[in-house]
Design an enzyme around this catalytic site. Structure first.
Site, PDB file in Angstrom:
ATOM      1  N   TYR A   1      -1.343  -6.674   7.126  1.00  0.00           N
ATOM      2  CA  TYR A   1      -0.885  -7.072   5.671  1.00  0.00           C
ATOM      3  C   TYR A   1       0.267  -7.983   5.972  1.00  0.00           C
ATOM      4  CZ  TYR A   1       0.420  -5.956   0.907  1.00  0.00           C
ATOM      5  OH  TYR A   1       0.904  -6.100  -0.352  1.00  0.00           O
TER       6      TYR A   1
ATOM      7  N   LYS B   1      -5.787  -6.481   1.039  1.00  0.00           N
ATOM      8  CA  LYS B   1      -5.317  -5.453  -0.045  1.00  0.00           C
ATOM      9  C   LYS B   1      -6.229  -4.229  -0.158  1.00  0.00           C
ATOM     10  CE  LYS B   1      -1.473  -6.808  -2.140  1.00  0.00           C
ATOM     11  NZ  LYS B   1      -0.198  -6.114  -2.418  1.00  0.00           N
TER      12      LYS B   1
ATOM     13  N   ASP C   1      -0.376  -6.091  -9.264  1.00  0.00           N
ATOM     14  CA  ASP C   1       0.435  -5.443  -8.229  1.00  0.00           C
ATOM     15  C   ASP C   1       1.881  -6.288  -7.991  1.00  0.00           C
ATOM     16  OD1 ASP C   1       0.527  -3.556  -6.158  1.00  0.00           O
ATOM     17  OD2 ASP C   1       0.473  -5.238  -4.592  1.00  0.00           O
ATOM     18  N   ASP C   2       1.709  -7.263  -8.266  1.00  0.00           N
ATOM     19  CA  ASP C   2       3.219  -8.100  -8.415  1.00  0.00           C
ATOM     20  C   ASP C   2       4.372  -7.863  -9.149  1.00  0.00           C
ATOM     21  OD1 ASP C   2       2.234  -9.938  -5.915  1.00  0.00           O
ATOM     22  OD2 ASP C   2       0.839 -10.677  -7.542  1.00  0.00           O
TER      23      ASP C   2
ATOM     24  N   ASN D   1       9.068 -11.878   0.510  1.00  0.00           N
ATOM     25  CA  ASN D   1       7.851 -11.596   1.788  1.00  0.00           C
ATOM     26  C   ASN D   1       7.755 -13.283   1.869  1.00  0.00           C
ATOM     27  OD1 ASN D   1       7.870  -9.088   2.235  1.00  0.00           O
ATOM     28  ND2 ASN D   1       6.553  -8.771   0.422  1.00  0.00           N
TER      29      ASN D   1
ATOM     30  N   ASN E   1       7.581  -1.658   0.498  1.00  0.00           N
ATOM     31  CA  ASN E   1       6.140  -2.254   0.514  1.00  0.00           C
ATOM     32  C   ASN E   1       5.078  -1.525  -0.427  1.00  0.00           C
ATOM     33  OD1 ASN E   1       3.623  -2.747   1.498  1.00  0.00           O
ATOM     34  ND2 ASN E   1       4.219  -2.900   3.630  1.00  0.00           N
TER      35      ASN E   1
ATOM     36  N   GLU F   1      -3.618 -10.169  -8.165  1.00  0.00           N
ATOM     37  CA  GLU F   1      -2.749 -10.408  -7.156  1.00  0.00           C
ATOM     38  C   GLU F   1      -2.451 -11.998  -7.035  1.00  0.00           C
ATOM     39  OE1 GLU F   1      -0.942  -8.556  -4.698  1.00  0.00           O
ATOM     40  OE2 GLU F   1      -2.454  -7.264  -5.470  1.00  0.00           O
ATOM     41  N   ASP F   2      -1.341 -12.153  -6.917  1.00  0.00           N
ATOM     42  CA  ASP F   2      -0.574 -13.549  -6.253  1.00  0.00           C
ATOM     43  C   ASP F   2      -1.290 -14.620  -7.399  1.00  0.00           C
ATOM     44  OD1 ASP F   2       0.692 -12.227  -4.408  1.00  0.00           O
ATOM     45  OD2 ASP F   2      -0.464 -12.984  -2.787  1.00  0.00           O
TER      46      ASP F   2
ATOM     47  N   ARG G   1      -0.078 -18.660  -5.813  1.00  0.00           N
ATOM     48  CA  ARG G   1       1.370 -18.140  -5.383  1.00  0.00           C
ATOM     49  C   ARG G   1       1.147 -17.205  -4.413  1.00  0.00           C
ATOM     50  NH1 ARG G   1       5.057 -14.475  -5.761  1.00  0.00           N
ATOM     51  NH2 ARG G   1       3.539 -13.100  -6.567  1.00  0.00           N
TER      52      ARG G   1
END
Length: 477
Positions: free
Chosen positions: A25, A96, A191-192, A333, A377, A168-169, A78
């Site tokens: 990860y 993930k 999640d973000d 990150n 995290n 995600e992203d 992203r």
């Protein structure tokens, strides 16, 4: 190893989680996504491209496993702090879901990584002969919305009401819209926005034992007003509102945001994106972060800007000048984008800061004392959170479930860890932590009437542990 011997891969990961997590990860996954085209050997996960519009259900039916419970999906726009990596973002859903299994005990066969390929605006990738995705600029607007609508409908049609879809992203503008649009009709989790918020809130609740007071006694200043920043801000305001019975419009006033144009204030309201507007409070405009810190005098400084080295010596010293124990969270990150390093935070605050980062940092020796930086995290939260939703058959994600996850994580921090300056428990206990989070989330889901697996198990922690996949070799003699 993951491709050749799945059981051994998970056994190794579970037994050496602290050492191997940064490889599976953050931060290594970012580099893997950047180079995904050149290291590509065989497909992992399912790609759905614009070319399959009108046939997405058919594509989903091609996946060999029929009983899917969790989908992690990205469109690669992203990736971490690295920008638009298009189709190469597949490393994120794959990584993930490995953590869903290793840390949350969700069976690997019920996990499905998906990348939706709508093109990329990354010129370097479009010119790269090894790029594996569509060679066109990103589809936007109606074309994009229709593809996502078809995807979400097909997922529900194929896997039923209780399939968990984790976004995600995605880029900010799409992430907020997709979450708002589908949270009332599907079991969705971003999640973000939500995972980051939940893990940071847990750290703040734990930090109160060190700095004293309640959340309502603190003032929060964010650098970065995107998905992560506004998501965390909203959850903090919600938790204060729940604990004090004050309306959320009031509790939001404890939280201030700084974006690329300076402090988010009411005089800027007309030009702000909709998700920043609730945070535009009465104050004269302030351009620089250091001036905002001196004007607001926050007790907690949180970085979610994706821009490295923005918590300068001046900023940290200012925080330390009016706080006995300033809480400094540099959450961006990967490591190169972190707002400051652990060493900088401890040195500039003369060893008084409670520091936490998004990517891992080594312990720091200051003034003869070893200070251990925490890592906020998301992997602390989403595997246990997902397990809690699955084992209770939850049909919708309610914000109270996120608060339940935060409180469960904060409760796992013992005196021994506080003594080292930690506000998160060590990852070596992560499966126990995940079982506790899952039990707390499931309990809240049953309480809110969102759970469909009845009757409710008597001991939810034991039930969570019994549901967890454990990679063992059977003895045949």
């Amino acid at each position: 190893m993951q491709e050749r011997n799945e059981r051994l891969f998970y056994k190794l990961l579970i037994d050496n989680v602290e050492e191997l997590l940064p490889i599976v990860y953050t931060p290594t996954v970012g580099e893997a996504c950047q180079k995904y085209g050149s290291i590509f050997r065989r497909p992992q996960g399912l790609y759905i491209s614009l070319k399959e519009k009108g046939r997405i259900l058919e594509v989903l039916k091609n996946w060999p496993e029929k009983n899917i419970q969790v989908i992690v999906v990205t469109d690669g726009e992203r990736i971490l702090g690295l920008g638009d990596l298009g189709c190469q973002g597949m490393g994120i859903p794959v990584g993930k879901l490995s953590l869903y299994t290793a840390l949350g005990g969700v069976r690997p066969s019920v996990c499905l990584p998906i990348t939706i390929d709508v093109g990329t605006n990354n010129k370097k990738l479009l010119d790269d002969e090894f790029y594996i995705g569509l060679r066109q600029n990103r589809a936007t607007g109606e074309e994009y919305a229709e593809l996502l609508e078809e995807f979400m409908s097909a997922v529900k049609q194929n896997y039923g009401e209780k399939i968990l879809v984790q976004f995600e992203d995605f880029a900010n503008h799409n992430a907020f819209e997709l979450l708002a649009k589908y949270r009332t009709t599907h079991l969705v989790f971003n999640d973000d926005i939500q995972g980051t918020a939940s893990v940071v809130l847990a750290g703040l609740i734990a930090a109160l034992k060190v700095v004293g007071g309640t959340l309502a006694d603190h003032t929060f200043l964010f650098l970065g007003a995107g998905e992560a920043g506004t998501g965390i801000a909203e959850l903090i305001a919600l938790e204060i509102s729940k604990k004090t019975d004050a309306p959320i419009e009031e509790t939001r006033k404890k939280v201030w945001l700084v974006d690329s144009k300076g402090l988010v204030v009411s005089s800027r309201k007309e030009s702000l994106q909709h998700f920043k507007q609730p945070w535009a409070h009465e104050h004269e405009p302030v351009k620089e972060l250091i001036d905002a810190v001196q004007a607001i005098k926050p007790t907690v400084l949180i970085g979610t800007s994706g821009v490295g080295r923005t918590f300068t010596k001046e900023v940290v010293e200012a925080m330390a000048s009016f706080n006995e124990k300033p809480i400094i969270l540099a959450l961006s990150n990967p490591t190169s984008q972190s707002e400051c390093t652990a060493e900088e935070a401890y040195t500039w605050s003369k060893g008084r800061a409670i520091f936490c980062s998004g990517s891992p940092f080594d312990p720091v020796e200051y003034d003869g004392k070893i200070l251990v930086p925490g890592q906020a995290n998301n992997a602390y939260i989403f595997p246990g959170f997902g397990l809690g939703l699955i084992m209770s058959g939850t049909v919708r994600v309610h914000d109270d479930l996120l608060l339940a996850a935060s409180e469960a994580l904060a409760a796992q921090v013992t005196e021994e860890y506080y003594a080292k300056g930690l506000i998160y428990p060590p990852f070596s206990n992560i499966r126990k932590i995940s079982a506790n989070i899952a039990a707390n989330v499931a309990a809240k889901s049953y309480e809110l009437g969102l759970a469909s697996r009845l009757p409710r198990p008597k001991d939810l922690v034991k039930h969570a542990e019994s549901c967890m996949y454990t990679p063992v070799y059977r003895s045949y003699r």
